[in-house]
Design a protein around this motif. Structure first.
Motif, mmCIF file in Angstrom:
data_model
loop_
_atom_site.group_PDB
_atom_site.id
_atom_site.type_symbol
_atom_site.label_atom_id
_atom_site.label_comp_id
_atom_site.label_asym_id
_atom_site.label_seq_id
_atom_site.Cartn_x
_atom_site.Cartn_y
_atom_site.Cartn_z
ATOM 1 N N ARG A 1 46.050 107.343 16.103
ATOM 2 C CA ARG A 1 45.303 108.364 16.981
ATOM 3 C C ARG A 1 45.486 108.195 18.261
ATOM 4 N N GLU A 2 45.575 107.032 18.696
ATOM 5 C CA GLU A 2 45.920 106.825 20.178
ATOM 6 C C GLU A 2 47.179 107.398 20.596
ATOM 7 N N ILE B 1 43.933 103.745 13.901
ATOM 8 C CA ILE B 1 43.356 103.611 15.506
ATOM 9 C C ILE B 1 44.689 103.982 16.326
ATOM 10 N N ALA B 2 45.794 102.990 16.270
ATOM 11 C CA ALA B 2 46.846 103.364 17.052
ATOM 12 C C ALA B 2 47.650 104.630 17.117
ATOM 13 N N ALA C 1 47.795 110.582 23.039
ATOM 14 C CA ALA C 1 48.984 110.347 24.392
ATOM 15 C C ALA C 1 49.857 111.360 24.260
ATOM 16 N N LYS D 1 49.961 101.577 28.055
ATOM 17 C CA LYS D 1 50.678 102.652 27.431
ATOM 18 C C LYS D 1 50.868 103.665 28.597
#
Length: 306
Positions: free
Chosen positions: A202-203, A199-200, A207, A34
């Motif tokens: 939150r990531e 989860i994605a 970011a 990412k």
């Protein structure tokens, strides 16, 4: 010497797919890695789903140099500006539910946008477990299924296994987007289809430094090597000011058999004499509310200032 091994320098030129956008900040996936991205200058013509050419500026940041050619582009627009929703889509799923009530205007506008962009449209009716409201919802959706748009009935809450078994085959090999009003259960369906979606999010939020506003940005989830699903924020309006007169008449699929049958070659299908479309409306072959929307969209397209 510290004994630490320095990370290998990333290549200068990379290609990635934009998986999230918030304001002028983007997140690209480059082979599972990412990268935070920005555009040069003030350009913001990047959409989630775009495949972009990147130039590294630091270990986890890059600048977007260019966009590769898009297969499709879905966007909304009002009188003053346009908002890109997603690029390179092959399927659009409009999520409605037995409750709360859904807006026909939003469904029709979404279908018109999909037709104009060359994207296959489907309808998902969620909350089918609300049995007393199901017949009315089905009856309302007949206006669209009779035009050939597929309808898939699910209940994310009461029968999640059936929902996954129904929808997952429709997503395989496709680049899909889920859109709909708030409260229709769109997020519940996404969470079923993408088990690590929370989860994605939150990531991505971390970011892009968006804090807790995780519902305000569009994001793309990979469903294996050849499929992806894009979740867009819930919205109540779908402006189509960017569609021209010719694009509009072709985006109403039920107009197709009658186009070219009007007395005047430049017929606008509003008040003209011997108009094949108006005749079809009068005979009940084209739903009156759909023709009314066509007239409204035609009026909007004439107001465009950008």
């Amino acid at each position: 010497m510290s004994g630490k091994i320095a990370p290998a320098p990333a290549p200068a030129g990379l290609t990635g797919i934009i998986i999230a956008a918030h304001g002028r900040h983007y997140l690209a996936d480059v082979g599972g890695r990412k990268l935070q991205c920005v555009t040069r200058g003030k350009k913001t013509n990047i959409a989630v789903g775009d495949v972009v050419n990147l130039k590294m500026t630091s270990e986890d940041q890059a600048v977007i140099e260019s966009i590769t050619e898009r297969k499709t582009l879905l966007y909304r627009s009002d009188q003053y500006k346009s908002k890109l929703l997603a690029a390179n889509l092959s399927r659009l799923f409009i999520v409605v539910a037995t409750e709360p009530g859904f807006a026909d205007d939003l469904i029709s506008r979404s279908l018109v946008a999909a037709e104009a962009a060359g994207i296959e449209a489907h309808l998902i009716l969620n909350k089918t477990d609300v049995a007393d409201l199901l017949p009315k919802a089905r009856e309302r959706l007949l206006a669209y299924t009779s035009l050939g748009y597929p309808l898939h009935e699910v209940s994310a809450r009461a029968n999640p296994e059936h929902a996954v078994a129904t929808l997952m085959p429709l997503l395989e090999g496709e680049s899909s987007i889920f859109i709909g009003q708030s409260g229709m259960g769109k997020s519940s369906l996404i969470n079923l289809l993408v088990p690590d979606a929370d989860i994605a999010v939150r990531e991505i939020s971390a970011a892009l430094d968006t804090g807790k506003h995780t519902t305000t940005f569009t994001r793309l989830y990979s469903l294996g090597e050849h499929a992806s699903i894009i979740d867009s924020p819930g919205f109540q309006e779908f402006g189509l000011y960017h569609l021209s007169e010719g694009m509009l008449e072709r985006a109403f699929v039920e107009f197709g058999p009658y186009l070219g049958g009007c007395k005047f070659y430049n017929c606008r299908h509003l008040i003209e004499p011997q108009c094949a479309i108006l005749t079809a409306v009068a005979e009940g072959k084209i739903a009156k509310f759909r023709h009314t929307l066509y007239g409204q969209l035609l009026h909007e397209s004439a107001q465009t200032l950008y």
